[in-house]
Design an enzyme around this catalytic site. Structure first.
Site, PDB file in Angstrom:
ATOM      1  N   THR A 135       0.808  -1.219  -0.089  1.00  0.00           N
ATOM      2  CA  THR A 135      -0.054   0.024  -0.125  1.00  0.00           C
ATOM      3  C   THR A 135       1.004   1.312  -0.039  1.00  0.00           C
ATOM      4  O   THR A 135       1.937   1.197   0.610  1.00  0.00           O
ATOM      5  CB  THR A 135      -0.687  -0.029   1.401  1.00  0.00           C
ATOM      6  OG1 THR A 135      -1.715  -0.882   1.289  1.00  0.00           O
ATOM      7  CG2 THR A 135      -1.433   1.385   1.450  1.00  0.00           C
ATOM      8  N   ARG A 148     -15.140  -5.757  -0.160  1.00  0.00           N
ATOM      9  CA  ARG A 148     -14.284  -5.364   1.229  1.00  0.00           C
ATOM     10  C   ARG A 148     -13.666  -4.125   0.843  1.00  0.00           C
ATOM     11  O   ARG A 148     -12.970  -3.776  -0.071  1.00  0.00           O
ATOM     12  CB  ARG A 148     -13.546  -6.515   1.285  1.00  0.00           C
ATOM     13  CG  ARG A 148     -12.632  -6.102   2.745  1.00  0.00           C
ATOM     14  CD  ARG A 148     -11.170  -5.797   2.478  1.00  0.00           C
ATOM     15  NE  ARG A 148     -10.426  -5.561   3.742  1.00  0.00           N
ATOM     16  CZ  ARG A 148      -9.310  -4.804   3.585  1.00  0.00           C
ATOM     17  NH1 ARG A 148      -8.673  -4.055   2.551  1.00  0.00           N
ATOM     18  NH2 ARG A 148      -8.658  -4.832   4.797  1.00  0.00           N
ATOM     19  N   VAL A 149     -14.095  -3.146   1.885  1.00  0.00           N
ATOM     20  CA  VAL A 149     -13.272  -2.036   2.021  1.00  0.00           C
ATOM     21  C   VAL A 149     -12.425  -1.771   2.817  1.00  0.00           C
ATOM     22  O   VAL A 149     -12.700  -2.061   4.112  1.00  0.00           O
ATOM     23  CB  VAL A 149     -14.375  -0.771   1.869  1.00  0.00           C
ATOM     24  CG1 VAL A 149     -13.511   0.811   1.915  1.00  0.00           C
ATOM     25  CG2 VAL A 149     -14.977  -0.677   0.502  1.00  0.00           C
ATOM     26  N   ASP A 195      -8.981   0.273   5.381  1.00  0.00           N
ATOM     27  CA  ASP A 195      -8.874   1.427   6.150  1.00  0.00           C
ATOM     28  C   ASP A 195      -8.274   2.816   5.130  1.00  0.00           C
ATOM     29  O   ASP A 195      -8.749   3.819   5.470  1.00  0.00           O
ATOM     30  CB  ASP A 195      -7.794   1.336   7.282  1.00  0.00           C
ATOM     31  CG  ASP A 195      -6.381   1.086   6.689  1.00  0.00           C
ATOM     32  OD1 ASP A 195      -6.305   0.073   5.815  1.00  0.00           O
ATOM     33  OD2 ASP A 195      -5.420   1.486   7.117  1.00  0.00           O
ATOM     34  N   THR A 214      -0.790   1.894   7.091  1.00  0.00           N
ATOM     35  CA  THR A 214      -0.785   0.795   6.115  1.00  0.00           C
ATOM     36  C   THR A 214      -0.468  -0.487   7.030  1.00  0.00           C
ATOM     37  O   THR A 214       0.056  -0.395   8.008  1.00  0.00           O
ATOM     38  CB  THR A 214       0.555   0.624   5.140  1.00  0.00           C
ATOM     39  OG1 THR A 214       0.883  -0.622   4.509  1.00  0.00           O
ATOM     40  CG2 THR A 214       1.685   0.818   5.798  1.00  0.00           C
ATOM     41  N   GLY A 215      -1.288  -1.543   6.770  1.00  0.00           N
ATOM     42  CA  GLY A 215      -1.465  -2.682   7.447  1.00  0.00           C
ATOM     43  C   GLY A 215      -2.664  -3.349   7.218  1.00  0.00           C
ATOM     44  O   GLY A 215      -3.525  -3.255   6.392  1.00  0.00           O
ATOM     45  N   GLY A 238      -6.064  -3.527   7.450  1.00  0.00           N
ATOM     46  CA  GLY A 238      -7.021  -2.649   7.556  1.00  0.00           C
ATOM     47  C   GLY A 238      -8.267  -2.476   8.520  1.00  0.00           C
ATOM     48  O   GLY A 238      -8.547  -1.491   9.119  1.00  0.00           O
TER      49      GLY A 238
HETATM   50  N1  ASP Z   1      -4.344  -1.052   4.822  1.00  0.00           N
HETATM   51  C1  ASP Z   1      -4.702  -1.791   3.546  1.00  0.00           C
HETATM   52  C2  ASP Z   1      -5.933  -2.473   3.589  1.00  0.00           C
HETATM   53  O1  ASP Z   1      -6.371  -3.380   4.751  1.00  0.00           O
HETATM   54  C3  ASP Z   1      -3.701  -2.913   3.302  1.00  0.00           C
HETATM   55  C4  ASP Z   1      -2.112  -2.609   3.402  1.00  0.00           C
HETATM   56  O2  ASP Z   1      -1.989  -1.395   3.948  1.00  0.00           O
HETATM   57  O3  ASP Z   1      -1.283  -3.518   3.243  1.00  0.00           O
HETATM   58  O4  ASP Z   1      -6.735  -2.486   2.610  1.00  0.00           O
END
Ligand code: ASP
Length: 350
Positions: free
Chosen positions: A216, A244-245, A247, A267-268, A270
């Site tokens: 991301t 799916r949505v 964060d 990022t992570g 979500g």
């Molecule tokens: N945060 C993003 C999501 O959950 C994925 C990511 O940042 O790796 O869509």
């Protein structure tokens, strides 16, 4: 007489020392101000996850470093040219969206039914104007559409077909959904689907599956007028269920900017970032507790997110250009411009 005087002294000093102690624990925002006048600031990320030394070949690592360097310099030069923090954020994120290396735009991961669905958002700290888009299948650069939603519509968030209709009206580039197909992301989906079919996994997203995400992208900037901005763009998580949505397009979760406190891009995993309102909470830690930016970011990522079982990271910047970087994953692709105006690229944890 002497005794009365001594007692009076103690009574006067006690509350004073208490006040000093209080101040020492909770400095006001004004006390945290850097002595130097506002300076330009720019920092980007390219995703967090199980990124350990040795997990990338030297060639791959160089590719990541080169692209991060290109994006962070492009954003910074935009600021140097006197343009706004929003311009810099959009500029850098577009470069990363156009690269197959990152899970945004061209390199987006696949949903469970083999599609690419893209999310993005952007926010301007001066006005707290924001724009967000989700579930896009044909928009080449989602961050540009998020900006158009912020600047050219009456809304904050638009999704799916409606958002793409708006993109057409705004003359924002649409592409055939095939544009987003890449071999490595397709292979990652096939691997997970196979494991599911073999009943090794029950179909839930898990953090120990490195292929699930990575990449991301996001940026935060401080411009010459002292205005902060933040933006984030993603393809989400491999094998996410259709619709799916995450964060990234949720203002307050994946993206937030307020000149009074800070700008954040996350990022992570979500679902956890949404439940914790991570980006807004970091700003709230500054606003209500007067924490410096790094402490604010660590409080939310290393304590709250960790406790809830999520993982990932953030980049953040306050209105004086002080940076905060925090992640509880093994690594996070990140790049910033140091005080000398040079790009610094980092990938791994300590
Ligand atoms: N945060 C993003 C999501 O959950 C994925 C990511 O940042 O790796 O869509």
């Amino acid at each position: 007489m002497k005794k009365i005087f001594a007692l009076l002294m103690i009574l006067t000093i006690l509350p004073l020392s208490e006040a000093v102690a209080q101040k020492a624990t909770f400095p006001t925002l004004k006390q945290l101000q850097s002595p130097q006048s506002p300076r330009l600031g720019f920092i980007i990320h390219g995703g967090a996850g199980v990124i350990t030394k040795g997990s990338l070949t030297p060639e791959k690592e160089k590719e990541f470093r080169d692209k991060l360097s290109e994006a962070v310099l492009a954003g910074y030069k935009t600021l140097q040219a006197g343009k706004s923090s929003i311009d810099a954020v959009e500029m850098a994120i577009r470069i990363l969206e156009d690269s197959p290396l990152f899970n945004a735009g061209k390199g987006a991961v696949f949903t469970n039914d083999g599609k690419n669905e893209l999310d993005a958002s952007i926010m301007f700290g001066k006005t707290q104007a924001a724009g967000a888009v989700a579930g896009l299948r044909r928009v080449k650069n989602p961050i540009t559409l998020a900006r158009a939603v912020m600047e050219k519509s009456d809304h904050v968030m638009m999704i799916g077909d409606g958002a793409e209709k708006f993109a057409t009206e705004q003359k924002i580039e649409l592409v055939d959904p095939k544009y987003f197909w890449t071999q490595h992301r397709w292979d990652a989906l096939q691997k997970i689907l196979k494991e599911e079919a073999n009943k090794k996994k029950v179909g839930r997203l898990t953090k120990d599956e490195p292929a699930n995400r990575f990449g991301t992208v996001g940026a935060v900037a401080l411009d010459q007028d002292g205005n902060l901005a933040a933006g984030t763009s993603t393809g989400g998580m491999t094998n996410k269920k259709y619709g799916r949505v995450g964060d990234a397009p949720i203002i307050g979760a994946g993206t937030y900017a307020n000149n009074e406190t800070c700008a954040v891009s996350a990022t992570g995993w979500g679902e956890f970032f949404i439940r914790l309102s991570v980006a807004r909470d970091i700003c709230a830690q500054m606003e209500y507790r007067a924490l410096p930016i790094q402490n604010a970011a660590d409080t939310v990522i290393k304590q709250k997110l960790q406790k809830l079982g999520g993982d990932g990271g953030v980049i953040a910047m306050d209105r004086f250009g002080n940076m905060g970087v925090s992640f509880n994953s093994e690594g996070m692709y990140r790049a910033y411009i140091n005080i000398k105006g040079e790009p610094v690229i980092e990938i791994y944890g300590n």
